[in-house]
Design a protein around this motif. Structure first.
Motif, PDB file in Angstrom:
ATOM      1  N   THR A 141       0.834  -1.204   0.000  1.00 33.67           N
ATOM      2  CA  THR A 141       0.000   0.000   0.000  1.00 33.67           C
ATOM      3  C   THR A 141       0.866   1.251   0.000  1.00 33.67           C
ATOM      4  N   ILE A 142       0.494   2.226  -0.835  1.00 37.79           N
ATOM      5  CA  ILE A 142       1.205   3.502  -0.822  1.00 37.79           C
ATOM      6  C   ILE A 142       0.277   4.665  -0.444  1.00 37.79           C
ATOM      7  N   THR A 143      -1.038   4.527  -0.736  1.00 39.72           N
ATOM      8  CA  THR A 143      -1.965   5.599  -0.396  1.00 39.72           C
ATOM      9  C   THR A 143      -3.384   5.066  -0.493  1.00 39.72           C
ATOM     10  N   ASN A 144      -4.366   5.950  -0.370  1.00 40.58           N
ATOM     11  CA  ASN A 144      -5.785   5.585  -0.500  1.00 40.58           C
ATOM     12  C   ASN A 144      -6.319   6.102  -1.830  1.00 40.58           C
ATOM     13  N   PHE A 145      -7.168   5.323  -2.469  1.00 36.31           N
ATOM     14  CA  PHE A 145      -7.797   5.720  -3.732  1.00 36.31           C
ATOM     15  C   PHE A 145      -9.276   5.930  -3.443  1.00 36.31           C
ATOM     16  N   TYR A 146      -9.680   7.188  -3.397  1.00 36.45           N
ATOM     17  CA  TYR A 146     -11.038   7.492  -2.948  1.00 36.45           C
ATOM     18  C   TYR A 146     -12.082   7.303  -4.035  1.00 36.45           C
ATOM     19  N   ILE A 147     -13.222   6.694  -3.654  1.00 41.22           N
ATOM     20  CA  ILE A 147     -14.415   6.601  -4.490  1.00 41.22           C
ATOM     21  C   ILE A 147     -15.550   7.209  -3.681  1.00 41.22           C
ATOM     22  N   PRO A 148     -16.381   8.040  -4.299  1.00 38.60           N
ATOM     23  CA  PRO A 148     -17.468   8.672  -3.529  1.00 38.60           C
ATOM     24  C   PRO A 148     -18.445   7.645  -2.964  1.00 38.60           C
ATOM     25  N   LEU A 149     -18.912   7.901  -1.754  1.00 38.93           N
ATOM     26  CA  LEU A 149     -19.976   7.123  -1.143  1.00 38.93           C
ATOM     27  C   LEU A 149     -21.219   7.996  -1.103  1.00 38.93           C
ATOM     28  N   GLY A 150     -22.213   7.637  -1.907  1.00 43.28           N
ATOM     29  CA  GLY A 150     -23.459   8.396  -1.947  1.00 43.28           C
ATOM     30  C   GLY A 150     -24.594   7.574  -1.376  1.00 43.28           C
ATOM     31  N   VAL A 151     -25.778   8.187  -1.316  1.00 45.22           N
ATOM     32  CA  VAL A 151     -26.952   7.471  -0.822  1.00 45.22           C
ATOM     33  C   VAL A 151     -28.136   7.722  -1.743  1.00 45.22           C
ATOM     34  N   ALA A 152     -28.974   6.705  -1.867  1.00 50.38           N
ATOM     35  CA  ALA A 152     -30.225   6.818  -2.627  1.00 50.38           C
ATOM     36  C   ALA A 152     -31.373   6.549  -1.654  1.00 50.38           C
ATOM     37  N   PRO A 153     -32.132   7.583  -1.295  1.00 50.53           N
ATOM     38  CA  PRO A 153     -33.205   7.408  -0.305  1.00 50.53           C
ATOM     39  C   PRO A 153     -34.518   6.950  -0.942  1.00 50.53           C
ATOM     40  N   LYS A 178     -41.146  -1.477   3.560  1.00 47.59           N
ATOM     41  CA  LYS A 178     -40.329  -0.722   4.506  1.00 47.59           C
ATOM     42  C   LYS A 178     -39.358   0.189   3.760  1.00 47.59           C
ATOM     43  N   TYR A 179     -39.276   1.457   4.182  1.00 52.63           N
ATOM     44  CA  TYR A 179     -38.387   2.408   3.517  1.00 52.63           C
ATOM     45  C   TYR A 179     -36.935   2.189   3.923  1.00 52.63           C
ATOM     46  N   LYS A 180     -36.061   2.288   2.922  1.00 54.39           N
ATOM     47  CA  LYS A 180     -34.626   2.164   3.171  1.00 54.39           C
ATOM     48  C   LYS A 180     -33.865   3.234   2.398  1.00 54.39           C
ATOM     49  N   THR A 181     -32.764   3.657   2.964  1.00 54.35           N
ATOM     50  CA  THR A 181     -31.804   4.513   2.265  1.00 54.35           C
ATOM     51  C   THR A 181     -30.597   3.648   1.941  1.00 54.35           C
ATOM     52  N   ILE A 182     -30.270   3.576   0.663  1.00 49.95           N
ATOM     53  CA  ILE A 182     -29.249   2.627   0.207  1.00 49.95           C
ATOM     54  C   ILE A 182     -27.916   3.329  -0.035  1.00 49.95           C
ATOM     55  N   PRO A 183     -26.829   2.854   0.607  1.00 49.73           N
ATOM     56  CA  PRO A 183     -25.487   3.411   0.359  1.00 49.73           C
ATOM     57  C   PRO A 183     -24.919   2.870  -0.943  1.00 49.73           C
ATOM     58  N   MET A 184     -24.247   3.735  -1.714  1.00 49.36           N
ATOM     59  CA  MET A 184     -23.692   3.329  -3.003  1.00 49.36           C
ATOM     60  C   MET A 184     -22.309   3.935  -3.178  1.00 49.36           C
TER      61      MET A 184
END
Length: 438
Positions: A56-68, A75-81
Motif C-alpha cells: 500500500t502507498i496511499t488511499n484511492f477514494y471513491i465517492p460514497l453516496g446514498v439513494a433514499p 419498509k423504507y430504506k436509504t441505500i449506500p452506493m
C-alpha cells in the motif's frame, strides 16, 4: 530506462513511495506530495487501510453516496452506493421515488446454497470409485467437524457432497461437488477450509481402500476451491402497477411507454450486443451497494454474468411484461453476500453502510442489492425509451468538465445557462469555457 527491483515488499512504505517517485516521475517531489495528500490524518485509521492489501502507498477514494426512498417489502430504506460514475446514484434515487408511490419493490430470496469443489484425477475403474465414495462419504463430514461446528450453531454448514464424473470433458477428471449454507457470512474462507480438508481426507482414505489397486490409490488432487457461480443462491426483485399508474412528467401515454419498455427488454433478451450494455447498467446499481457493504463485487460480477449466459447465449438479466393491464418488471439473479466477516467488521465506512441499512442479514442484503440493480435498470430503460439516455448523463458530465477546468462560480452560471439550450459535448463545453475566458 525503468529498472526491476528485488525485495520491494520488504521496503518500508516511505521507501516504496520514494522508489516509485524517483523511478517513474519527472517531478518526484510532486508525486510524493500527491500520494501523501490522500493519506488519512488519523494514523490508526491509515494503518488499518494500509493493512487491507499488500504494498500500500496511499488511499484511492471513491465517492460514497446514498439513494433514499426505497420502499422494499413495505419498509423504507436509504441505500449506500460507492461508485465513481456520474448519474448512477441520481438514477437510483429517481427510480426509488417513482416506485414508492406505486407499491414499491418486492424482493424474495429463493435459495441460499453455495458451491465448492475438489477437482481430482482418478485413473481406474469408475465402479470402484463410486463404491469408495459411498463408503467414505460420512468421513468427509466427520473430518470437518471442527471447522463446521460454529457454522452449524448458526444454522449453516455442509448440506451435501456429490461425486461428479467429468471424464467426458477431460480424461480421468472427477469432482467432489459440495453444497454449503453459510448464513450471514459470504463464507469463502469457511468453504475453502472444508474443501482442503476434503482433499486431504480423499487422498488418505484412498491410500487405505482395499478395493483400489496401487495405481488407483494414487488420486491426484488438482485443486480445492469455492465457486463464484451460485445458481442456487438466488434473489428475485420486482415491481408492478396498473398501466395507467405509470403516467408522469415524461410519460404522457402510459400504454405506449409500457409497450416500448417491454420491447426494449425483449431486445436485450435476444441481442447479446444490447444485453451486455443492458446488464452493465444493472451492475452499476449492484456493484455500488456490494462495494459500499464490503462485499466482493468481482465475485458477484462473475457469478451474475455466468447466470446471464446459462441458456448458451448471453441475455438480459431483467424481464418485463404487460398482462391484464398490469405492467410488471423483474429479475432473478445469483448473489453470494455476507454481513459478517471480512471487511464488514474492519472498514469503518462498511460498518456505517450496514448500520444505515439497519444491520441486515445476508438474505436482507441480497434483497437490497437486487432492488438497487432493478431500480438502476428501470431508470436507464425509462430514459432510453423517452428522453434518451444522454440528457441526464450529460448534465452530470457538464459538472465534471467544469471541475476539470476549475470553473469559477461566475463561469459556472454562464456555462449552465448556455447549455440549457445547447447540446452538451466535451468539445463544445471546452470551446465555450475558452471563449468566456478570452
Amino acid at each position: 530506462m525503468n529498472n526491476a527491483i528485488a525485495g520491494f515488499s520488504k521496503l518500508s512504505k516511505e521507501e516504496k513511495i520514494n522508489w516509485i517517485a524517483n523511478e517513474y516521475f519527472s517531478d518526484a517531489t510532486e508525486a510524493i506530495s500527491l500520494v501523501k495528500k490522500y493519506w488519512n490524518t488519523d494514523e490508526k485509521l491509515q494503518q488499518l487501510h494500509d493493512e487491507f492489501i499488500e504494498n500500500t502507498i496511499t488511499n484511492f477514494y471513491i465517492p460514497l453516496g446514498v439513494a433514499p426512498n426505497f420502499l422494499i417489502n413495505g419498509k423504507y430504506k436509504t441505500i449506500p452506493m460507492a461508485i465513481e460514475e456520474s448519474s448512477v446514484v441520481a438514477a437510483a434515487a429517481k427510480s426509488a421515488k417513482f416506485w414508492s408511490t406505486r407499491g414499491g419493490f418486492k424482493a424474495t430470496v429463493l435459495n441460499t446454497e453455495k458451491i465448492g469443489q475438489v477437482h481430482f484425477i482418478f485413473k481406474g475403474e469408475l465402479s470402484k470409485l463410486e463404491q469408495f465414495f459411498v463408503e467414505t462419504k460420512n468421513k468427509f463430514f466427520t473430518a470437518t467437524e471442527s471447522i463446521t461446528k460454529n457454522m452449524q450453531k448458526r444454522g449453516g454448514g455442509i448440506l451435501d457432497i456429490e461425486l461428479r464424473n467429468k471424464t467426458n470433458l477431460i480424461e480421468n477428471y472427477f469432482q467432489l461437488h459440495v453444497t454449503f449454507e453459510t448464513k450471514d457470512s459470504m463464507g469463502a474462507n469457511f468453504i475453502n477450509s472444508c474443501l482442503e480438508q476434503f482433499a486431504k481426507t480423499l487422498k488418505e482414505e484412498a491410500q487405505s481402500y482395499d478395493l483400489f489397486s496401487d495405481d488407483e490409490k494414487q488420486i491426484e488432487v488438482v485443486m480445492s476451491i469455492l465457486s463464484n457461480y451460485v445458481p442456487n443462491c438466488i434473489v428475485r426483485a420486482e415491481v408492478s402497477c396498473p398501466i395507467e399508474a405509470l403516467t408522469e412528467k415524461h410519460i404522457e401515454n402510459p400504454l405506449e411507454f409500457a409497450e416500448k419498455f417491454v420491447q426494449a427488454v425483449q431486445i436485450a433478451e435476444v441481442e447479446p450486443y444490447r444485453a451486455v450494455t443492458h446488464n452493465k447498467g444493472i451492475m452499476n446499481g449492484i456493484d455500488a451497494v456490494v462495494l459500499a457493504t464490503g462485499n466482493d463485487f468481482r465475485a458477484v460480477e462473475a457469478g451474475i454474468h455466468a447466470h446471464a449466459s446459462k441458456s448458451g447465449q448471453y441475455s438480459s438479466l431483467s424481464h418485463a411484461k404487460i398482462e391484464n393491464d398490469i405492467f410488471s418488471f423483474w429479475m432473478e439473479i445469483p448473489l453470494s453476500l455476507g454481513t459478517v466477516g471480512g471487511l464488514t467488521s474492519l472498514h469503518p465506512l462498511v460498518k456505517l453502510s450496514l448500520e444505515m441499512l439497519e444491520k441486515p442479514s445476508a438474505r436482507e442484503l441480497m434483497e437490497v442489492v437486487a432492488v438497487a440493480g432493478l431500480a438502476q435498470n428501470f431508470a436507464a430503460l425509462r430514459s432510453l425509451t423517452t428522453t434518451g439516455i444522454q440528457e441526464g448523463h450529460m448534465k452530470m458530465h457538464l459538472n465534471n468538465i467544469m471541475n476539470q477546468f476549475q470553473a469559477t462560480d461566475e463561469e459556472r452560471i454562464l456555462i449552465k445557462k448556455y447549455f440549457k439550450i445547447n447540446t452538451i459535448a466535451h468539445s463544445t463545453v471546452v470551446d465555450f469555457i475558452e471563449s468566456i475566458r478570452q
